[in-house]
Scaffold this motif. Structure first.
Motif, PDB file in Angstrom:
ATOM      1  N   LEU A 136     -30.195 -25.868 111.553  1.00 33.95           N
ATOM      2  CA  LEU A 136     -30.244 -25.991 112.843  1.00 33.95           C
ATOM      3  C   LEU A 136     -30.850 -27.179 113.343  1.00 33.95           C
ATOM      4  N   THR A 137     -31.668 -27.668 112.977  1.00 35.17           N
ATOM      5  CA  THR A 137     -32.454 -28.858 113.346  1.00 35.17           C
ATOM      6  C   THR A 137     -31.560 -30.111 112.956  1.00 35.17           C
ATOM      7  N   THR A 173     -27.952 -30.097 112.285  1.00 39.57           N
ATOM      8  CA  THR A 173     -26.688 -29.901 113.034  1.00 39.57           C
ATOM      9  C   THR A 173     -27.454 -30.413 114.357  1.00 39.57           C
ATOM     10  N   GLY A 174     -28.518 -29.882 114.973  1.00 36.58           N
ATOM     11  CA  GLY A 174     -28.813 -30.263 116.308  1.00 36.58           C
ATOM     12  C   GLY A 174     -29.071 -31.636 116.486  1.00 36.58           C
ATOM     13  N   MET A 195     -19.744 -29.245 113.539  1.00 38.57           N
ATOM     14  CA  MET A 195     -21.035 -29.253 113.857  1.00 38.57           C
ATOM     15  C   MET A 195     -21.592 -28.204 114.860  1.00 38.57           C
ATOM     16  N   ARG A 196     -20.764 -28.107 115.924  1.00 34.28           N
ATOM     17  CA  ARG A 196     -21.015 -27.199 117.074  1.00 34.28           C
ATOM     18  C   ARG A 196     -21.029 -25.645 116.459  1.00 34.28           C
ATOM     19  N   HIS A 249     -23.457 -24.987 114.169  1.00 36.74           N
ATOM     20  CA  HIS A 249     -24.792 -24.799 115.057  1.00 36.74           C
ATOM     21  C   HIS A 249     -24.863 -23.464 115.677  1.00 36.74           C
ATOM     22  N   ARG A 250     -23.959 -23.327 116.497  1.00 33.29           N
ATOM     23  CA  ARG A 250     -23.893 -22.130 117.234  1.00 33.29           C
ATOM     24  C   ARG A 250     -23.999 -20.626 116.111  1.00 33.29           C
ATOM     25  N   ALA A 294     -27.188 -20.266 114.712  1.00 33.61           N
ATOM     26  CA  ALA A 294     -28.208 -19.826 115.576  1.00 33.61           C
ATOM     27  C   ALA A 294     -28.204 -18.155 115.649  1.00 33.61           C
ATOM     28  N   CYS A 311     -34.877 -28.876 122.496  1.00 36.69           N
ATOM     29  CA  CYS A 311     -34.585 -29.878 121.528  1.00 36.69           C
ATOM     30  C   CYS A 311     -36.095 -30.057 121.106  1.00 36.69           C
TER      31      CYS A 311
END
Lengths: 264, 372
Positions: A76-77, A79-80, A110-111, A114-115, A118, A236
């Motif tokens: 997540l870091t 992709t974030g 990527m979104r 990430h989602r 999460a 973030c």
């Protein structure tokens, strides 16, 4: 097949080169000593002890959930960070940047990554907690680390919650409105909470809609521009920073409390 | 046939029915005493933790979701991209609770026969982390990554219309992992459901290792040695947290009204709001007088009830049924256990008071935002 003494494999040749030895001092891990050194000599791997009881490496015992939680945090870091290249946390741009991300970036997942990671992280952390509970691993001497774990789980959910606002669509602002409306009912420091009216000087209320805990969280009286920036910074920087400190303590204490739990 | 199944599920999933069934079944599935254990054996509930039990459970869940997928109403909620984690949650929680419990049952039998748990091995007989663990971690990481990438390719992340503060969607829902708290809002005011209880959940969970003084079952799966602890934990976590999330996601439609999974979300569904405060019951219905103007007098009965539940009841228990427990764990642990435990059980109690007596608040002081 017997190997010619003079002919070494590519890996062996590399393993004896100055470059390899400067990085991994013990060469290619083959002997028992080298394999232990591979763990002890690596800043990342020495999170683990060099040797473990047999049950500790069984997926049936650990379910891998603790490791996967950490992996998801790292994923997540990464992709974030990539998402941060495209995203501007302002009411003007946030939504269109997300559209841009979907429509203009080639092969962009990527979104999505990430989602979904999460959401998966919330589940994986819960399952990790279930495993630790079912194996009684919170019992002495690991009481403190269970507490750290509970806080990390709370932080995971708060991280997910702060990220929920960032796409700035209807789903985002209303979910966050529902969530943060609770804060107005905080005892004493929320303007609709019990005891808030006690904090007054004469007729002047100290805790009102423009000064309570919800105002501090939102940076305003309702979810708006300032909220977006606040949640962006929390999501973030602030919460990951706190989570990393707690994770460091969590991992450190696993080792200090006697390593992985097991029957005596 | 399918329609019968749907209407049965719709009827069963009403909170009054489903919650009651789950509350009754929790001590039968995770029997905390010998008596419950006997019933569990007699009804054959223990078979849930065998392989056929796993297949039956997975089969039922799959049947439910497949029927739901082809149902025009359930399809809408089920296929929302953000609701997929709930489906995942239902499956994974069932599977992993099954896994933990089936391992626990194996160990329980071994311990009864005087053997060590299956996890036990000779302390001198260790394996090397490189390669034995590092490879497993690597494989787990790759597999999970593949799963996430496939999920990401197949399901687009949801994006609705741009944020519009002027148009409130109905229902407005919090993120799925907070829907248990939002469901609690039906029964408690936000200062309790949104602030105090979440705090109690966090601190109560952190207090578990300090309150649970049972030294057994540390480091291996077991049930019998820790059955009371596991039963209470499962009730709090499985029913009061995860099941409320399922209710909040799948069964709550416009105006937060209840809808069975296969029912149409009718925004005009009329639900009578005839909830009455305890003070109105007391003064108006019992004594046929108006409510006293003095707030403290008006709500005195509520204060007595809450005080009795939170303070007198624990003292009473400490002198009677929990005497041994109180002596064993001491006053500080006992007080924490009662504070967190009684707060936890206040949720189902309030639910039933609402359902049976239309009770709105036990203490109702909206003037001070103090409603319980």
């Amino acid at each position: 097949m017997a190997k010619d003494d003079k002919q070494k494999s590519l890996l062996e040749t590399l393993g004896e080169s100055q470059v390899w030895k400067s990085i991994i001092r013990s060469g290619v891990p083959k002997t028992r000593r080298q394999r232990m050194h591979a763990i002890l000599g690596s800043v990342f791997l020495h999170l683990h002890p060099a040797r473990l009881p047999k049950h500790a490496v069984k997926v049936g015992y650990t379910w891998c959930m603790g490791g996967l939680s950490f992996f998801l945090f790292v994923l997540l870091t990464i992709t974030g960070i990539l998402l941060m290249f495209y995203y501007r946390p302002t009411v003007e741009y946030a939504y269109t940047d997300i559209i841009d991300l979907t429509e203009q970036v080639p092969l962009g997942i990527m979104r999505e990554l990430h989602r979904w990671a999460a959401h998966a992280m919330v589940l994986v952390v819960w399952l990790h907690m279930l495993r630790v509970f079912m194996t009684g691993s919170y019992k002495p001497p690991r009481e403190f680390n269970w507490g750290v774990g509970v806080l990390l789980m709370t932080l995971t959910m708060f991280l997910s919650f702060t990220g929920y606002l960032l796409p700035w669509d209807q789903l985002a602002i209303w979910a966050v409105t529902v969530g943060t409306n609770m804060a107005r009912a905080h005892p004493f420091i929320g303007h609709e909470g019990p005891g808030a009216s006690l904090l007054a000087i004469g007729d002047i209320n100290l805790v009102h809609m423009g000064s309570d805990i919800r105002f501090a969280l939102l940076g305003g009286r309702f979810v708006g521009e300032a909220t977006l920036l606040r949640f962006y910074v929390l999501h973030c920087i602030a919460v990951p920073f706190i989570a990393m400190i707690f994770m460091a303590v969590h991992f450190w204490r696993i080792r200090k409390d006697g390593g992985i739990s097991g029957p005596l | 046939m399918i329609d019968t199944f749907k209407s049965v599920i719709d009827a069963l999933s009403a909170p009054t029915v489903s919650f009651t069934l789950l509350t009754v079944f929790t001590p039968l599935v995770f029997p905390p005493t010998d008596w419950f254990d006997k019933v569990n054996r007699k009804l054959g509930i223990w078979r849930l933790w065998t392989k056929p039990g796993l297949w039956a459970g997975m089969g039922f869940l799959t049947f439910f979701f497949v029927v739901g997928y082809f149902d025009p109403n359930f399809h809408i909620t089920l296929t929302k991209a953000d609701n997929f984690p709930i489906v995942l949650m239902v499956y994974s929680m069932f599977f992993f609770i099954w896994l933990g419990m089936s391992k626990a049952y194996v160990n329980d039998e071994r311990i009864e026969q005087g053997l060590k748990p299956t996890e036990y091995n000779d302390p001198d007989d260790k394996v090397l982390v490189w390669p034995d663990l590092v490879y497993i971690e690597f494989i787990a990481l790759i597999l999970f990554m593949v799963f996430l990438i496939v999920w990401s390719i197949l399901v687009a992340a949801p994006l609705e219309e741009p944020a519009n503060p002027a148009s409130t969607p109905n229902p407005s829902k919090a993120p799925w992992y907070f829907l248990g708290l939002q469901e609690m809002l039906v029964y408690f005011d936000p200062w309790l459901a949104g602030i105090v209880f979440p705090m109690f959940i966090i601190f109560g969970m952190m207090a578990i290792p300090y309150i649970d003084m049972n030294p057994k079952g540390s480091g291996y799966y077991s049930f019998k040695e820790r059955r009371i602890g596991i039963c209470i934990f499962m009730y709090g976590w499985l029913i009061l947290w995860l099941f409320l999330i399922v209710i909040g996601t799948f069964f709550r439609g416009p105006n937060w009204n209840f809808f069975g999974p296969f029912e149409y979300w009718d925004p005009h569904k009329v639900v009578p709001l005839n909830n009455v405060n305890l003070s109105e019951y007391f003064w108006v219905k019992m004594f046929n007088t108006g409510l006293p103007s003095n707030i403290m007098l008006r709500e005195s009965i509520g204060f007595v009830v809450v005080f009795a539940y939170m303070f007198m009841f624990p003292i009473f228990l400490a002198k009677t049924w929990f005497k041994d427990l109180f002596e064993k764990i001491g006053p500080v642990r006992y007080t924490s256990l009662m504070l967190f435990g009684l707060s936890m059980f206040s949720l189902p109690i309030k639910m039933y008071l609402r359902w049976f007596f239309n009770l709105k608040y036990i203490i109702a002081i909206p003037e001070w935002f103090f409603n319980i």
